[in-house]
Design a protein around this motif. Structure first.
Motif, PDB file in Angstrom:
ATOM      1  N   ASP A   3     -15.625 -16.315  53.477  1.00  0.00           N
ATOM      2  CA  ASP A   3     -15.264 -15.809  54.545  1.00  0.00           C
ATOM      3  C   ASP A   3     -15.689 -13.995  55.137  1.00  0.00           C
ATOM      4  N   THR A   4     -16.298 -12.972  53.711  1.00  0.00           N
ATOM      5  CA  THR A   4     -16.251 -11.799  54.107  1.00  0.00           C
ATOM      6  C   THR A   4     -17.905 -11.407  53.131  1.00  0.00           C
ATOM      7  N   PRO A   5     -18.558 -11.704  53.335  1.00  0.00           N
ATOM      8  CA  PRO A   5     -20.424 -10.869  52.875  1.00  0.00           C
ATOM      9  C   PRO A   5     -19.779  -9.706  52.306  1.00  0.00           C
ATOM     10  N   VAL A   6     -20.254  -9.247  50.875  1.00  0.00           N
ATOM     11  CA  VAL A   6     -20.375  -8.101  50.228  1.00  0.00           C
ATOM     12  C   VAL A   6     -21.566  -7.854  50.307  1.00  0.00           C
ATOM     13  N   GLU A   7     -21.797  -6.204  51.498  1.00  0.00           N
ATOM     14  CA  GLU A   7     -23.069  -5.407  51.248  1.00  0.00           C
ATOM     15  C   GLU A   7     -23.502  -5.441  49.752  1.00  0.00           C
ATOM     16  N   VAL A   8     -24.707  -5.877  49.374  1.00  0.00           N
ATOM     17  CA  VAL A   8     -25.650  -5.349  47.736  1.00  0.00           C
ATOM     18  C   VAL A   8     -26.310  -4.704  48.075  1.00  0.00           C
ATOM     19  N   LEU A  13     -27.667 -14.791  47.998  1.00  0.00           N
ATOM     20  CA  LEU A  13     -28.113 -13.392  48.443  1.00  0.00           C
ATOM     21  C   LEU A  13     -29.232 -14.227  49.880  1.00  0.00           C
ATOM     22  N   GLY A  14     -28.862 -13.487  50.924  1.00  0.00           N
ATOM     23  CA  GLY A  14     -29.530 -13.322  52.232  1.00  0.00           C
ATOM     24  C   GLY A  14     -28.858 -11.980  53.102  1.00  0.00           C
ATOM     25  N   THR A  15     -29.706 -11.981  54.146  1.00  0.00           N
ATOM     26  CA  THR A  15     -29.470 -10.700  55.236  1.00  0.00           C
ATOM     27  C   THR A  15     -28.087 -11.409  56.402  1.00  0.00           C
ATOM     28  N   GLN A  16     -27.971  -9.893  57.046  1.00  0.00           N
ATOM     29  CA  GLN A  16     -26.101  -9.910  57.151  1.00  0.00           C
ATOM     30  C   GLN A  16     -25.575 -11.316  57.989  1.00  0.00           C
ATOM     31  N   SER A  17     -27.175 -11.441  58.579  1.00  0.00           N
ATOM     32  CA  SER A  17     -26.632 -12.606  60.084  1.00  0.00           C
ATOM     33  C   SER A  17     -26.305 -14.040  58.829  1.00  0.00           C
TER      34      SER A  17
END
Length: 226
Positions: A115-120, A154-158
């Motif tokens: 539900d909540t991506p984490v910025e790497v 791992l990928g883009t925010q979208s």
């Protein structure tokens, strides 16, 4: 004037007055004597104070212009971030070098990746971020996870472009484990929308549950100018 006197024999003797002799005139100065031999050299004197620094010289001439970049090496970006394009990667590495990002996913973040991506990797204005490969180290806690059957991706925010992925199945272990991230095909998307986007970790599936371990991510990447 002369006067007459008699000597002891009765003869007349004429006495003549004689004046006293005076000093003669000073003689002329004699010629100068020859110059004597030169004396020996004196001892060397102490070193004098150093002079002030001279003015800076003029700048040197500009060097010759380097070779032009061949047309085949012009930097460009692929249509989408996940495509394999050796030339773009090689040029990006040559221009910017290989970059490294690290991130530790906490237990709460791992369980909420669905539900909540984490910025790497933070976004870079005007550039694609292109992850090349990644290493994951699972640090087991007191309670193993229950796998949700998904992957740490791992990928883009979208979420339109996925690049690297590793199964979350290793999180069920009670000991530290290595996560093997593999290159995956892109899900597509508008390339222009991915410029200046961060790279995040997420899970398309519900993700792991229950556990309390952490995951250390080490991501090797480059940035590409579109």
């Amino acid at each position: 004037m002369p006067s007459r006197v008699r000597d002891y024999d009765g003869n007349d003797v004429t006495l003549v007055e004689v004046g006293e002799a005076s000093d003669g005139a000073t003689g002329a100065t004699g010629p100068s004597g020859a110059t004597g031999p030169t004396g020996s050299a004196g001892a060397t004197g102490p070193t004098g104070v150093a002079g002030s620094t001279g003015a800076t010289g003029n700048a040197g001439a500009t060097g010759p212009t380097g070779p032009s970049t061949p047309a085949s090496a012009v930097t460009y970006a692929p249509a989408v971030l996940g495509e394999t394009d050796g030339q773009a990667v090689a040029e990006a590495l040559a221009a910017n070098g290989l970059l490294i990002a690290t991130k530790t996913l906490t237990a709460n973040q791992i369980k909420d990746l669905g539900d909540t991506p984490v910025e790497v990797i933070p976004a870079v204005v005007g550039k694609y971020i292109w992850p090349l490969w990644a290493i994951g180290i699972y640090r087991a806690g007191a309670t193993p996870y229950a796998s949700g059957g998904g992957n740490i991706t791992l990928g883009t925010q979208s979420g339109n472009v996925s690049v690297l992925s590793a199964s979350d199945g290793v999180l069920v272990g009670a000991t530290d484990q290595l996560l093997q991230f593999i290159q995956i095909a892109s899900t597509g998307g508008d390339a222009s929308a991915e410029v200046g986007m961060p790279i995040v970790a997420y899970n398309f599936d519900p993700g792991a549950t229950l556990g309390d371990g952490t995951v250390d991510l080490i991501v090797y990447y480059c940035t590409v100018t579109p």
